[in-house]
Design a protein around this motif. Sequence first.
Motif, PDB file in Angstrom:
ATOM      1  N   SER A   1       0.848  -1.186   0.000  1.00  0.00           N
ATOM      2  CA  SER A   1       0.000   0.000   0.000  1.00  0.00           C
ATOM      3  C   SER A   1       0.884   1.237   0.000  1.00  0.00           C
ATOM      4  O   SER A   1       2.041   1.205   0.446  1.00  0.00           O
ATOM      5  N   ALA A   2       0.324   2.322  -0.508  1.00  0.00           N
ATOM      6  CA  ALA A   2       1.066   3.580  -0.527  1.00  0.00           C
ATOM      7  C   ALA A   2       1.362   4.059   0.877  1.00  0.00           C
ATOM      8  O   ALA A   2       2.418   4.651   1.140  1.00  0.00           O
ATOM      9  N   ALA A   3       0.453   3.811   1.828  1.00  0.00           N
ATOM     10  CA  ALA A   3       0.652   4.248   3.203  1.00  0.00           C
ATOM     11  C   ALA A   3       1.860   3.574   3.837  1.00  0.00           C
ATOM     12  O   ALA A   3       2.539   4.173   4.681  1.00  0.00           O
ATOM     13  N   SER A   4       2.156   2.341   3.448  1.00  0.00           N
ATOM     14  CA  SER A   4       3.315   1.646   3.995  1.00  0.00           C
ATOM     15  C   SER A   4       4.601   2.054   3.297  1.00  0.00           C
ATOM     16  O   SER A   4       5.658   2.155   3.935  1.00  0.00           O
ATOM     17  N   LEU A   5       4.534   2.306   1.995  1.00  0.00           N
ATOM     18  CA  LEU A   5       5.745   2.583   1.229  1.00  0.00           C
ATOM     19  C   LEU A   5       6.261   4.008   1.406  1.00  0.00           C
ATOM     20  O   LEU A   5       7.466   4.241   1.293  1.00  0.00           O
ATOM     21  N   VAL A   6       5.381   4.961   1.685  1.00  0.00           N
ATOM     22  CA  VAL A   6       5.851   6.348   1.815  1.00  0.00           C
ATOM     23  C   VAL A   6       6.783   6.513   3.002  1.00  0.00           C
ATOM     24  O   VAL A   6       7.557   7.483   3.058  1.00  0.00           O
ATOM     25  N   ASN A   7       6.717   5.583   3.953  1.00  0.00           N
ATOM     26  CA  ASN A   7       7.616   5.650   5.098  1.00  0.00           C
ATOM     27  C   ASN A   7       8.973   5.014   4.813  1.00  0.00           C
ATOM     28  O   ASN A   7       9.895   5.134   5.639  1.00  0.00           O
ATOM     29  N   LEU A   8       9.103   4.360   3.650  1.00  0.00           N
ATOM     30  CA  LEU A   8      10.340   3.656   3.314  1.00  0.00           C
ATOM     31  C   LEU A   8      11.117   4.306   2.177  1.00  0.00           C
ATOM     32  O   LEU A   8      12.317   4.027   2.017  1.00  0.00           O
ATOM     33  N   VAL A   9      10.449   5.137   1.389  1.00  0.00           N
ATOM     34  CA  VAL A   9      11.114   5.807   0.263  1.00  0.00           C
ATOM     35  C   VAL A   9      10.868   7.310   0.365  1.00  0.00           C
ATOM     36  O   VAL A   9       9.956   7.761   1.075  1.00  0.00           O
ATOM     37  N   ASP A  10      11.685   8.086  -0.350  1.00  0.00           N
ATOM     38  CA  ASP A  10      11.577   9.547  -0.281  1.00  0.00           C
ATOM     39  C   ASP A  10      10.912  10.145  -1.514  1.00  0.00           C
ATOM     40  O   ASP A  10      11.166  11.290  -1.866  1.00  0.00           O
ATOM     41  N   TYR A  11      10.026   9.386  -2.175  1.00  0.00           N
ATOM     42  CA  TYR A  11       9.287   9.903  -3.327  1.00  0.00           C
ATOM     43  C   TYR A  11       7.841   9.408  -3.247  1.00  0.00           C
ATOM     44  O   TYR A  11       7.530   8.494  -2.493  1.00  0.00           O
ATOM     45  N   ASP A  12       6.969  10.033  -4.004  1.00  0.00           N
ATOM     46  CA  ASP A  12       5.543   9.700  -3.977  1.00  0.00           C
ATOM     47  C   ASP A  12       5.293   8.332  -4.606  1.00  0.00           C
ATOM     48  O   ASP A  12       6.028   7.892  -5.518  1.00  0.00           O
ATOM     49  N   VAL A  13       4.234   7.684  -4.115  1.00  0.00           N
ATOM     50  CA  VAL A  13       3.878   6.347  -4.578  1.00  0.00           C
ATOM     51  C   VAL A  13       2.406   6.348  -4.965  1.00  0.00           C
ATOM     52  O   VAL A  13       1.564   6.933  -4.267  1.00  0.00           O
ATOM     53  N   TYR A  14       2.084   5.680  -6.066  1.00  0.00           N
ATOM     54  CA  TYR A  14       0.694   5.544  -6.491  1.00  0.00           C
ATOM     55  C   TYR A  14      -0.093   4.720  -5.457  1.00  0.00           C
ATOM     56  O   TYR A  14       0.443   3.755  -4.890  1.00  0.00           O
ATOM     57  N   ASP A  15      -1.350   5.114  -5.276  1.00  0.00           N
ATOM     58  CA  ASP A  15      -2.223   4.362  -4.384  1.00  0.00           C
ATOM     59  C   ASP A  15      -2.841   3.196  -5.164  1.00  0.00           C
ATOM     60  O   ASP A  15      -4.065   3.059  -5.284  1.00  0.00           O
TER      61      ASP A  15
END
Length: 357
Positions: free
Chosen positions: A167-181
Amino acid sequence: MYRFLLTPRWWGINLFVVLAIPFCVFMGTWQLGRFEDRVQSHEQATKQPDPSTRAAEPLDELLPVDKVTSGRPAVATGTYADQFLVPGRELDDRRGFYVLSLLRTEGGKALPVVRGWLPGTAGSIPVPAAPQGEVTVTGDLQASENIHSNGVNARGGLPEGQLGMISAASLVNLVDYDVYDAWITLPEAEAGGAAGPDDALKPVPATAPQGSGLDLKAFQNLGYTGEWFVFAGFVLFMWFRLVRREAETARDVALGLVPEGGEPGVGGAGEVPGALGDGGAVEDGGADGAAEAAGGAKAGGAAGGAKAGGAAGGAGDAVVEVGAGAGAVEAGGGAEASGGAVQGSQGSKTAGTSHGS
């Protein structure tokens, strides 16, 4: 008989029943509607063609993901960046993990791409590297996972480089760029190029969107429907039972079977005339006198009979006087009767002695 229904206590009971029954019926109807919606969406999904058979469309044209666009082929172009392993995922009744790579598009936003599945424990076996350079991928579109999705690990505590939920909510805490939902799964995963077939990435099939099938939640809605209607019937049943019990109590009071404000056989027996029997003599303080009278009369009669021998006249007088005393006791004469009985007893002794002499 039913005037008690107008008392303040029964006004409260009646108000509760009037409010509880419509509420239970409303909740049961609402749960039934949820079940019918799930059945309808399932029927619509079965009538539509397989989403994967449709022509692929650009990713941005299919967002946001809903029940219609879920499973549709999406096309995206970019370069692979970070890679994560998603442990605890099953495929063909075997336990393994997903290999997920983030595809950074031209706009800088990253699309999670599940490149395939491998058996075993994440981190214990080598994973094929993602292709280098700019690539164009086509995969089945999927909505972000949540805590109710199958295989999700929401407890956390995973090693670095592993992810419990896509999920985007989990990945935004691991990378420094935006992620598609959203995310896509490749229908034809790249070959691993390893020694055995188990080391090759296997494609992960797309799943149906949540709420579009007759799953366990749909039948839970049906079960809740029955529970709410049962509650409504139970409230009505208890109201009728309380009314019947109250009416029976009021009838017993009216017939004199139960004292007003009391229960049959509980605290009301003392108020019934004659219930105590000879208790009047006890309450009036004549218990001792009555006992003495009885004992004196018996002793007098015995002594008179012994000393009289065969003299009928003296014995007859004693019997008459003793009988008079006993009759006074039985009549409830209290202390006076007891005194008469004692005097009669003494008289019988005297008469017997004189007669015997």
